[in-house]
Design a protein around this motif. Structure first.
Motif, PDB file in Angstrom:
ATOM      1  N   GLY A   1      -3.182   8.816   1.986  1.00  0.00           N
ATOM      2  CA  GLY A   1      -3.497   7.509   1.135  1.00  0.00           C
ATOM      3  C   GLY A   1      -3.983   6.379   2.155  1.00  0.00           C
ATOM      4  N   TYR A   2      -4.710   7.042   3.153  1.00  0.00           N
ATOM      5  CA  TYR A   2      -5.118   5.833   3.781  1.00  0.00           C
ATOM      6  C   TYR A   2      -6.409   4.880   3.152  1.00  0.00           C
ATOM      7  CZ  TYR A   2      -2.938   8.120   7.982  1.00  0.00           C
ATOM      8  OH  TYR A   2      -2.112   8.426   8.708  1.00  0.00           O
TER       9      TYR A   2
ATOM     10  N   ALA B   1       0.975  -1.106  -0.054  1.00  0.00           N
ATOM     11  CA  ALA B   1      -0.032   0.047  -0.043  1.00  0.00           C
ATOM     12  C   ALA B   1       0.724   1.295  -0.107  1.00  0.00           C
ATOM     13  CB  ALA B   1      -0.978  -0.199   1.429  1.00  0.00           C
ATOM     14  N   SER B   2       2.000   1.206   0.623  1.00  0.00           N
ATOM     15  CA  SER B   2       2.804   2.438   0.862  1.00  0.00           C
ATOM     16  C   SER B   2       3.404   2.717  -0.697  1.00  0.00           C
ATOM     17  CB  SER B   2       3.954   2.012   1.804  1.00  0.00           C
ATOM     18  OG  SER B   2       3.558   1.936   2.949  1.00  0.00           O
TER      19      SER B   2
ATOM     20  N   ASP C   1     -12.161  17.143  10.202  1.00  0.00           N
ATOM     21  CA  ASP C   1     -11.610  17.899   9.140  1.00  0.00           C
ATOM     22  C   ASP C   1     -10.165  17.699   8.800  1.00  0.00           C
ATOM     23  OD1 ASP C   1     -14.310  19.285   8.835  1.00  0.00           O
ATOM     24  OD2 ASP C   1     -13.356  20.977   9.405  1.00  0.00           O
ATOM     25  N   TYR C   2      -9.400  17.633  10.179  1.00  0.00           N
ATOM     26  CA  TYR C   2      -7.855  17.268   9.933  1.00  0.00           C
ATOM     27  C   TYR C   2      -7.604  15.499   9.357  1.00  0.00           C
ATOM     28  CZ  TYR C   2      -3.073  16.346  11.337  1.00  0.00           C
ATOM     29  OH  TYR C   2      -1.953  16.158  11.105  1.00  0.00           O
ATOM     30  N   LEU C   3      -8.772  14.869   9.869  1.00  0.00           N
ATOM     31  CA  LEU C   3      -8.861  13.406   9.563  1.00  0.00           C
ATOM     32  C   LEU C   3      -9.010  13.124   8.348  1.00  0.00           C
ATOM     33  CD1 LEU C   3     -10.029  11.478  12.623  1.00  0.00           C
ATOM     34  CD2 LEU C   3      -7.715  11.955  12.065  1.00  0.00           C
ATOM     35  N   SER C   4     -10.041  13.771   7.868  1.00  0.00           N
ATOM     36  CA  SER C   4     -10.292  13.853   6.202  1.00  0.00           C
ATOM     37  C   SER C   4      -9.217  14.276   5.302  1.00  0.00           C
ATOM     38  CB  SER C   4     -11.563  14.803   5.855  1.00  0.00           C
ATOM     39  OG  SER C   4     -12.795  14.118   6.436  1.00  0.00           O
ATOM     40  N   LYS C   5      -8.587  15.114   5.901  1.00  0.00           N
ATOM     41  CA  LYS C   5      -7.414  15.683   5.113  1.00  0.00           C
ATOM     42  C   LYS C   5      -6.437  14.615   4.939  1.00  0.00           C
ATOM     43  CE  LYS C   5      -4.235  19.535   4.221  1.00  0.00           C
ATOM     44  NZ  LYS C   5      -3.873  21.193   5.100  1.00  0.00           N
TER      45      LYS C   5
ATOM     46  N   ALA D   1       0.611   6.205  -7.127  1.00  0.00           N
ATOM     47  CA  ALA D   1      -0.509   7.082  -7.610  1.00  0.00           C
ATOM     48  C   ALA D   1      -0.332   8.501  -7.437  1.00  0.00           C
ATOM     49  CB  ALA D   1      -1.699   6.731  -6.487  1.00  0.00           C
ATOM     50  N   ASP D   2       0.838   8.939  -6.865  1.00  0.00           N
ATOM     51  CA  ASP D   2       1.027  10.402  -6.758  1.00  0.00           C
ATOM     52  C   ASP D   2       2.125  10.540  -7.852  1.00  0.00           C
ATOM     53  OD1 ASP D   2       1.404  13.095  -5.979  1.00  0.00           O
ATOM     54  OD2 ASP D   2       3.406  12.413  -5.178  1.00  0.00           O
ATOM     55  N   CYS D   3       3.251   9.996  -8.104  1.00  0.00           N
ATOM     56  CA  CYS D   3       4.395  10.291  -8.882  1.00  0.00           C
ATOM     57  C   CYS D   3       5.303   8.884  -9.212  1.00  0.00           C
ATOM     58  CB  CYS D   3       5.360  11.431  -8.443  1.00  0.00           C
ATOM     59  SG  CYS D   3       6.750  11.520  -9.449  1.00  0.00           S
TER      60      CYS D   3
END
Length: 271
Positions: free
Chosen positions: A180-181, A29-30, A170-174, A36-38
């Motif tokens: 990438g959770y 997953a890591s 809000d912090y957890l959503s971000k 998925a990013d780069c």
């Protein structure tokens, strides 16, 4: 692809898991988060493994105390850790597979575990004997092998414990997006289903806990949209992994000149 690793669940040390015992390599997953990013970042790390980071030790130690499984925790009761003697002692502890901790850090972790034990939902999820901690899973998926490491695996759910700066929604959503959770959940669910450990749709519970008093706890699940996005990004990562593995080329964000726009929320103020 041939391998000496059989699909299944293994009780192995974290160090062996992270070294990736699958001949030819496997995707985690890591790794999927990076791809998925780069892809260029993932490709760089293949050839330049990152050195050990003591900053991760607090989280590792918290997992050990809360989940009841992990490396030996060694309290180094010295005011200064910058002397040659203490530096050598700390290095020796790490080389032996342990985690050196200052007394105040160890006490903080013990206090966090006590808070978890009083939280109705978190304590129920982590009830001793209801599951197993720190289990490594390996399984094939088409042309690749995957690996994942469960924090807490029960016959009815997956529990994942994370220390965090804040448990504000809000912090957890971000954090789910940036760390990438949602990708992690998708990969871990796949592991559990592919290995026959859990049925499709079994619960996946994140247990978040703040690292500062009063060590607030939030148990959370991802909504259907977050889970859908996690699945989409995982498949994107797989395609990029196969391309990079077969060609040796790991593309960056943009490999030709590009045109940049202002963020949409800024544009809306002027257009």
């Amino acid at each position: 692809m041939t391998t000496d690793i059989e699909p299944g669940l293994y009780d192995i040390p974290a160090e062996l898991y992270h070294l990736d015992p699958v001949p030819g390599g496997s995707l985690s997953a890591s790794g999927a988060k990076l791809l998925a990013d780069c892809p260029a970042r993932y490709g760089y790390l293949l050839d330049h493994p990152q050195p050990y980071k003591p900053a991760f030790e607090f989280g590792t130690a918290a997992h050990t105390v809360v989940l009841g499984d992990g490396p030996e925790l060694v309290v180094v009761d010295e005011k200064r850790w910058d002397t040659d003697e203490i530096k050598a002692r700390v290095v020796a502890i790490r080389e032996a597979g342990g985690v050196p901790l200052k007394p105040e850090a160890y006490q903080r972790i013990c206090d966090m575990a006590e808070v978890i034990a009083t939280h109705p939902e978190a304590s129920e999820i982590l009830t001793p004997g209801s599951g197993v901690a720190e289990q490594s899973a390996f399984w094939p998926d088409g042309e690749i092998w995957w690996r994942s490491r469960f924090d807490w695996l029960r016959p009815d759910l997956i529990g994942d414990y994370k220390t965090t700066r804040s448990v504000h929604p809000d912090y957890l959503s971000k954090a789910v997006h940036e760390l990438g959770y949602h990708i992690q959940e998708h990969v871990y669910r796949r592991a559990a289903v592919e290995l026959g450990l859990l049925p499709e749709g079994a619960a996946f519970k994140f247990i978040y806990q703040e690292k500062q008093p009063p060590y607030l706890v939030t148990v959370a699940e991802l909504d259907p949209v977050a889970r859908h996005v996690g699945g989409y990004l995982t498949q994107l990562a797989v395609g990029r992994y196969l391309y990079g593995r077969d060609t040796g080329h790991w593309p960056a964000y943009a490999e030709t000149s590009t045109v940049l726009s202002l963020p949409p929320y800024i544009e809306r103020q002027y257009v």
